[in-house]
Design a protein around this motif. Structure first.
Motif, PDB file in Angstrom:
ATOM      1  N   SER A 254       0.841  -1.188   0.000  1.00  0.00           N
ATOM      2  CA  SER A 254       0.000   0.000   0.000  1.00  0.00           C
ATOM      3  C   SER A 254       0.874   1.234   0.000  1.00  0.00           C
ATOM      4  O   SER A 254       2.018   1.206   0.456  1.00  0.00           O
ATOM      5  N   VAL A 255       0.327   2.334  -0.517  1.00  0.00           N
ATOM      6  CA  VAL A 255       1.011   3.619  -0.478  1.00  0.00           C
ATOM      7  C   VAL A 255       0.128   4.603   0.285  1.00  0.00           C
ATOM      8  O   VAL A 255      -1.049   4.782  -0.053  1.00  0.00           O
ATOM      9  N   TYR A 256       0.689   5.196   1.332  1.00  0.00           N
ATOM     10  CA  TYR A 256       0.007   6.224   2.109  1.00  0.00           C
ATOM     11  C   TYR A 256       0.660   7.575   1.844  1.00  0.00           C
ATOM     12  O   TYR A 256       1.877   7.657   1.651  1.00  0.00           O
ATOM     13  N   MET A 257      -0.142   8.622   1.864  1.00  0.00           N
ATOM     14  CA  MET A 257       0.376   9.983   1.764  1.00  0.00           C
ATOM     15  C   MET A 257       0.112  10.703   3.081  1.00  0.00           C
ATOM     16  O   MET A 257      -0.978  10.605   3.645  1.00  0.00           O
ATOM     17  N   LEU A 258       1.119  11.430   3.566  1.00  0.00           N
ATOM     18  CA  LEU A 258       1.006  12.152   4.837  1.00  0.00           C
ATOM     19  C   LEU A 258       1.346  13.615   4.629  1.00  0.00           C
ATOM     20  O   LEU A 258       2.379  13.949   4.049  1.00  0.00           O
ATOM     21  N   ASP A 282       2.995  12.171  -8.019  1.00  0.00           N
ATOM     22  CA  ASP A 282       1.837  11.636  -8.741  1.00  0.00           C
ATOM     23  C   ASP A 282       2.051  10.249  -9.334  1.00  0.00           C
ATOM     24  O   ASP A 282       1.154   9.722  -9.989  1.00  0.00           O
ATOM     25  N   LYS A 283       3.221   9.614  -9.092  1.00  0.00           N
ATOM     26  CA  LYS A 283       3.399   8.286  -9.670  1.00  0.00           C
ATOM     27  C   LYS A 283       4.430   7.465  -8.902  1.00  0.00           C
ATOM     28  O   LYS A 283       5.276   8.001  -8.179  1.00  0.00           O
ATOM     29  N   ALA A 284       4.322   6.156  -9.089  1.00  0.00           N
ATOM     30  CA  ALA A 284       5.273   5.201  -8.513  1.00  0.00           C
ATOM     31  C   ALA A 284       5.655   4.204  -9.596  1.00  0.00           C
ATOM     32  O   ALA A 284       4.900   3.975 -10.545  1.00  0.00           O
ATOM     33  N   TYR A 285       6.841   3.611  -9.460  1.00  0.00           N
ATOM     34  CA  TYR A 285       7.306   2.587 -10.396  1.00  0.00           C
ATOM     35  C   TYR A 285       7.365   1.239  -9.691  1.00  0.00           C
ATOM     36  O   TYR A 285       7.511   1.156  -8.468  1.00  0.00           O
ATOM     37  N   TYR A 286       7.295   0.172 -10.500  1.00  0.00           N
ATOM     38  CA  TYR A 286       7.570  -1.157  -9.976  1.00  0.00           C
ATOM     39  C   TYR A 286       8.081  -2.036 -11.116  1.00  0.00           C
ATOM     40  O   TYR A 286       7.878  -1.735 -12.301  1.00  0.00           O
ATOM     41  N   ASN A 287       8.788  -3.108 -10.752  1.00  0.00           N
ATOM     42  CA  ASN A 287       9.331  -4.047 -11.728  1.00  0.00           C
ATOM     43  C   ASN A 287       8.351  -5.190 -11.946  1.00  0.00           C
ATOM     44  O   ASN A 287       7.920  -5.834 -10.992  1.00  0.00           O
ATOM     45  N   SER A 316      -0.170   5.380 -11.472  1.00  0.00           N
ATOM     46  CA  SER A 316      -0.570   6.754 -11.189  1.00  0.00           C
ATOM     47  C   SER A 316      -1.115   6.840  -9.779  1.00  0.00           C
ATOM     48  O   SER A 316      -1.990   6.067  -9.384  1.00  0.00           O
ATOM     49  N   LEU A 317      -0.596   7.781  -8.983  1.00  0.00           N
ATOM     50  CA  LEU A 317      -1.120   8.020  -7.648  1.00  0.00           C
ATOM     51  C   LEU A 317      -2.333   8.949  -7.680  1.00  0.00           C
ATOM     52  O   LEU A 317      -2.928   9.240  -6.644  1.00  0.00           O
ATOM     53  N   ILE A 318      -2.706   9.398  -8.893  1.00  0.00           N
ATOM     54  CA  ILE A 318      -3.866  10.273  -9.049  1.00  0.00           C
ATOM     55  C   ILE A 318      -5.126   9.457  -9.306  1.00  0.00           C
ATOM     56  O   ILE A 318      -6.150   9.648  -8.663  1.00  0.00           O
ATOM     57  N   ASP A 319      -5.047   8.498 -10.278  1.00  0.00           N
ATOM     58  CA  ASP A 319      -6.246   7.735 -10.615  1.00  0.00           C
ATOM     59  C   ASP A 319      -6.029   6.224 -10.611  1.00  0.00           C
ATOM     60  O   ASP A 319      -6.932   5.459 -10.947  1.00  0.00           O
ATOM     61  N   GLY A 320      -4.819   5.760 -10.240  1.00  0.00           N
ATOM     62  CA  GLY A 320      -4.576   4.332 -10.117  1.00  0.00           C
ATOM     63  C   GLY A 320      -4.293   3.598 -11.405  1.00  0.00           C
ATOM     64  O   GLY A 320      -4.159   2.372 -11.403  1.00  0.00           O
TER      65      GLY A 320
END
Length: 448
Positions: A254-258, A282-287, A316-320
């Motif tokens: 999970s990703v939380y924003m604080l 606004d974004k994250a990467y993964y392999n 995208s952390l904006i709309d998934g």
């Protein structure tokens, strides 16, 4: 791969001044102890006195501006723009290891122990730069250098927050974070507070903040059952926490924003087991399709010779939504190359690798045009964790500030694997800086 978009679906509003806010004058088992007393670092004692307004430890008049990017991990160096501050391990005449904090001029690479005593030879444990336990999570705020250090062993470790002036001074114990079974505790400093990941003094939260002026504690992110905070990043005024937890025999991320100003946190992404790296606000990467290379007893990390980093994908952390970034593959071609992910940023993917002759290099892939730049660090003889006798080199840590990759190499004298690497005598330390944008390699610290 399944993603659940939940931005702002869950809000944990932390109420200042009520039950979730603790003072260090309360139960020492549930709250870190903060002190104004001058103490030598590594003391590890119990403190309960709150820092008052007249304390020279008080933090005032600065803006919370952590470097954007990945900030969790046991960083052994930091910078205030003009100088680097680095934690260096060295051995005395008897072979025992001790730590020193050094200040390195960013322009000239001239290094000096962080000690203001003109009569000190800077070699003994009496030097103001000497630290009994390894300093990590270094940070500079308003002319003060802060770090965390952990003492103890055998599954019982006590972590403290310590500080000193950037010009050198007596070390001051700021807070004791209690005892845990972890040898390091991620600590991040922002706006007069220390943010502690997976705090031992709080059973129901993953991230807590401690006011360094008064000792008040705020529970910032509630702990889901079996949850563990893996990675903490900071972008554009907000923290981003990657949390791992187990559910129905699956590992979920999970990703939380604080928001550090309001202490409000929100769960914004849920996903199945993937290695998420938040790279911007606004974004994250993964392999996807990462294969090859786990440590094998007797074989060291040589399984990484077949490592493939797969496809780099973006959430995208904006709309998934999810989309491809680029194909990483092995990043750099060649047989017999032992590859380790060194850094992931919005624009670059960096890999540290070595060959059968232990020639170390860094390969940096530009994610926009998929070009790869290779920077040679040279032959560093032998890596310490392979457990072979002789004079060895261990790459003890890598760090990245978004623009440069920093690599710390220690020359240690091995005894054939009988002694833990952390206890081996250190001959010298070299710290490399590798520019991710193509400006090359430089040595910023070398005490040979």
């Amino acid at each position: 791969m399944v993603f659940k978009y939940v931005r702002y679906a869950i809000i944990f509003f932390v109420m200042l001044g009520v039950q979730l806010l603790c003072s260090c004058s309360g139960d020492a088992s549930n709250s870190p102890a903060v002190t104004e007393e001058v103490q030598m670092s590594g003391n590890g004692g119990e403190f309960s006195e709150v820092v008052n307004d007249e304390s020279e430890n008080r933090l005032v008049g600065y803006e919370p501006t952590p470097q954007n990017g990945y900030i969790s991990g046991t960083s052994c160096m930091t910078s205030d723009g003009e100088n680097y501050y680095v934690s260096v391990r060295s051995s005395g005449e008897g072979g025992e290891n001790r730590y020193f904090i050094c200040k390195v001029d960013r322009k000239t690479a001239q290094a000096q122990k962080l000690c203001c005593d003109p009569d000190c030879d800077h070699e003994s444990n009496a030097c103001q730069a000497a630290v009994e336990n390894m300093p990590y999570s270094l940070a500079v705020w308003d002319g003060v250098l802060y770090w965390a250090e952990t003492s103890g062993g055998n599954g019982s470790y006590e972590t403290s927050i310590v500080c000193e002036d950037v010009g050198g001074s007596q070390h001051r114990l700021v807070a004791s974070l209690g005892t845990s079974n972890s040898s390091t505790t991620d600590v991040v400093f922002c706006d007069g507070k220390a943010y502690v990941a997976n705090p031992s003094f709080c059973d129901d939260c993953l991230l807590a903040s401690i006011d360094l002026n008064g000792g008040e504690t705020v529970h910032c992110i509630e702990k889901p059952e079996g949850g563990y905070l893996e990675e903490l990043s900071y972008f554009d005024g907000h923290f981003y926490a990657v949390v791992s937890r187990s559910e129905d025999s699956k590992t979920l991320k999970s990703v939380y924003m604080l928001d550090p100003k309001t202490s409000e946190s929100s769960l914004i992404i849920d996903a199945e087991d993937i290695n998420i790296h938040v790279v911007s606000s606004d974004k994250a990467y993964y392999n996807d399709g990462f294969i090859g290379g786990e440590y094998q007893p007797g074989e060291g990390f040589k399984a990484m010779a077949v490592r493939d980093f797969g496809q780099l994908r973006q959430i995208s952390l904006i709309d998934g939504t999810v989309e491809d970034v680029c194909c990483l593959g092995t990043v750099v071609e060649g047989d017999g190359l032992y590859r380790h992910t060194a850094a992931v940023t919005d624009d670059y993917y960096a890999v540290l690798y070595y060959d059968d002759e232990y020639n170390y290099s860094v390969a940096v892939k530009n994610l926009a045009d998929e070009s790869v730049s290779v920077y040679e660090l040279g032959a560093l003889e032998q890596v310490a964790f392979e457990g072979q006798s002789g004079l060895n080199i261990g790459i003890t840590s890598c760090g990245c500030d978004g623009e440069n990759l920093y690599i710390v190499a220690e020359k240690v004298e091995s005894d054939g694997g009988e002694t833990a690497v952390s206890d081996l005598p250190v001959k010298y330390t070299v710290i490399y800086s590798v520019s991710l944008s193509g400006e090359g390699v430089s040595v910023i610290y070398d005490d040979r």
